[in-house]
Design a protein around this motif. Structure first.
Motif, PDB file in Angstrom:
ATOM      1  N   ALA A  70      13.243 -36.863  33.402  1.00 40.31           N
ATOM      2  CA  ALA A  70      14.293 -37.490  33.474  1.00 40.31           C
ATOM      3  C   ALA A  70      14.565 -36.687  35.273  1.00 40.31           C
ATOM      4  O   ALA A  70      15.026 -37.842  36.252  1.00 40.31           O
ATOM      5  N   THR A  71      14.160 -35.921  35.687  1.00 44.70           N
ATOM      6  CA  THR A  71      14.214 -35.436  37.298  1.00 44.70           C
ATOM      7  C   THR A  71      12.535 -36.671  37.501  1.00 44.70           C
ATOM      8  O   THR A  71      13.210 -36.749  38.617  1.00 44.70           O
ATOM      9  N   TRP A  72      11.854 -37.513  37.363  1.00 42.63           N
ATOM     10  CA  TRP A  72      11.258 -38.415  37.516  1.00 42.63           C
ATOM     11  C   TRP A  72      11.920 -39.366  38.094  1.00 42.63           C
ATOM     12  O   TRP A  72      11.657 -40.195  39.309  1.00 42.63           O
ATOM     13  N   GLN A  73      12.004 -40.191  37.156  1.00 41.61           N
ATOM     14  CA  GLN A  73      13.632 -41.033  36.659  1.00 41.61           C
ATOM     15  C   GLN A  73      14.793 -41.043  38.308  1.00 41.61           C
ATOM     16  O   GLN A  73      15.043 -42.019  38.706  1.00 41.61           O
ATOM     17  N   ALA A  74      15.211 -39.686  38.186  1.00 45.50           N
ATOM     18  CA  ALA A  74      16.163 -39.642  39.015  1.00 45.50           C
ATOM     19  C   ALA A  74      15.694 -39.518  40.177  1.00 45.50           C
ATOM     20  O   ALA A  74      16.105 -40.531  41.822  1.00 45.50           O
ATOM     21  N   TYR A  75      15.057 -39.592  40.528  1.00 47.36           N
ATOM     22  CA  TYR A  75      14.175 -38.823  42.251  1.00 47.36           C
ATOM     23  C   TYR A  75      14.104 -40.497  42.124  1.00 47.36           C
ATOM     24  O   TYR A  75      13.229 -41.352  42.940  1.00 47.36           O
ATOM     25  N   ALA A  76      13.361 -41.920  41.479  1.00 48.54           N
ATOM     26  CA  ALA A  76      12.790 -42.634  41.506  1.00 48.54           C
ATOM     27  C   ALA A  76      14.131 -43.595  42.414  1.00 48.54           C
ATOM     28  O   ALA A  76      13.809 -44.284  43.009  1.00 48.54           O
TER      29      ALA A  76
END
Length: 144
Positions: free
Chosen positions: A36-42
């Motif tokens: 989820a952190t990668w998705q949020a950063y993207a």
């Protein structure tokens, strides 16, 4: 005459991160779970770059918009996929994308993307390059 806008949005977010994972190669045919952190950063990176590409006070953006006005076939339903390499401080250090078909437009887009500060640092372990889709659509006009 319409004005072109660059858009990055929620409908793009999910496949952007997954595309980055696929490019990194896992050796598995199953799609890995994307943190989820990668998705949020993207998502935040996409929004930040869309804002940069909408700035009418930047001559590079103005030239890009003029190019797109003159070449409406360049704008399509499919987003322009950009690959971004981001340093530990959250700044784009390199970008790569398919040509827009014009050397000046490509140079302007690269100049806007490269060295762009993103909101925050990449999450630990996030694979690179980060791939984002930038959609090009005519702005909606409202009556004056």
């Amino acid at each position: 005459m319409g004005v072109w806008q660059w858009r990055g949005g929620a409908r793009i977010r999910g496949w952007l991160v997954l595309a980055g994972l696929a490019a990194a190669g896992t050796g598995s045919t199953a799609e890995p779970a994307v943190p989820a952190t990668w998705q949020a950063y993207a998502g935040s990176a996409s929004s930040a770059l869309a804002e940069r590409l909408a700035r009418t006070d930047d001559p590079r953006v103005v030239r890009l918009q003029a190019f797109l006005q003159q070449h409406p076939d360049t704008a399509s339903a499919a987003p322009l996929v950009v690959s971004l390499w981001i340093d530990a401080g959250g700044t784009v250090i390199r970008s790569q994308f398919a040509s827009l078909g014009d050397a000046q437009a490509d140079a302007d887009l690269r100049a806007v993307l490269d060295h762009a500060p993103l909101p925050g640092t990449p999450p630990p372990g996030m694979r690179q390059p980060l791939r984002l889709g930038l959609g090009m659509q005519p702005a909606e006009h409202t009556a004056p």
